[in-house]
Write an enzyme that holds these catalytic residues in place. Structure first.
Site: not given
Length: 306
Positions: A39, A67, A81, A181
């Protein structure tokens, strides 16, 4: 023609397509693609294929990923998010460490996850995010994913828009198709206080990490300093395949047979993951499916055209 993989440390605010477009100019070829979208808000490892390296991307998309992220408890957003507007607030006053540990444990392992509605998943031929932006209510089906690691590094109390919230720094290792997310959303839902993601950085795709990555500024500086003759970093096909896949060394007859489109005996019948087949000279000959007694090529890497 240049060919192989390059790992870019994607900057915030750039789409994955933006990075591909810049690298097409930098590497002087239209044949550039990426293995797994990030993203615009996210940063970190974006694996690009250049030239015949694009043939490897299919096998990297399914790799597990790591991550680092920051989850904010106490607010929900329409996008799950920080890029979306706040849609609800919750009370974090009673959310202590034991409750957090228990909720994180419930989101670790093999779970069923409903992807964020603002995602690229297609619903009746149209991207889910497009339907949401058009005002539709979109409900996506849950899908099995694996969260092999979900560690909290730091928990701190703060305020957002005058509302008490908890910010939690985490590191997660997940299977392909997992939405971090959505983990933030579901952690907040489990604790009854809402949640969303405020920061996301991808640190690994398969065996490719930030240690392999280059920033766009670094690549641009190399191009500007070297002009048309600049040698931009690329991981050769055989090294890229070895970093991402199980490998198998071929005999000369096996390599020749695959080059002619023939099948060869599987080295490990029943293996489910793709296998990088390397010739006697170390070059990448093919990526194999060894799920049966005879191996077939997913893709053959014919000699580069002169």
């Amino acid at each position: 023609m240049s060919e192989g993989l390059v790992v870019v440390d994607k900057p915030a605010g750039w789409s994955s397509h933006d990075v591909v477009a810049r690298c097409r100019r930098l590497y002087r070829t239209r044949k550039v693609g990426h293995a797994g979208t990030l993203d615009p808000m996210a940063t970190g490892v974006l694996v690009l294929g250049v030239g015949r390296g694009t043939k490897l991307l299919t096998f990297l998309v399914g790799a597990d990923k790591e991550y680092t992220a920051t989850i904010r408890l106490g607010q929900a957003t329409i996008t799950d998010d920080a890029e979306g507007e706040v849609t609800a607030v919750g009370d974090v006053a009673g959310t202590d460490r034991p409750a957090l540990d228990a909720a994180v444990a419930r989101l670790t392992g093999d779970i069923e996850q409903v992807p964020s509605s603002v995602s690229a998943i297609k619903v009746k031929g149209e991207r889910s995010y497009a339907r949401v932006r058009a005002g539709e209510q979109v409900e996506l089906a849950a899908r099995p994913v694996r969260v092999s690691r979900f560690d909290m590094l730091d928990v701190r109390s703060t305020e957002a828009e005058g509302h008490p919230v908890l910010d939690i720094d985490v590191v997660v290792e997940v299977s392909s198709g997992t939405y971090v997310r959505a983990l933030a959303r579901d952690l907040g839902a489990d604790l009854g206080c809402h949640g969303h993601l405020t920061a996301l950085r991808r640190t690994r795709v398969g065996g490719l990490t930030l240690a392999h990555a280059h920033t766009l500024d670094e690549l641009s500086a190399l191009r500007e300093s070297g002009g048309e003759d600049a040698l931009l970093p690329l991981t050769p096909l055989e090294q890229a395949a070895a970093a991402a896949l199980v490998t198998r060394e071929l005999t000369e007859p096996e390599a020749r047979a695959l080059g002619y489109g023939q099948r060869i005996d599987s080295a490990s019948p029943g293996r489910t993951e793709p296998v990088a087949a390397l010739g006697p000279d170390g070059s990448l000959v093919a990526v194999l499916d060894e799920s049966r007694g005879t191996a077939r090529a997913h893709v053959v890497f014919a000699p580069a055209s002169s």
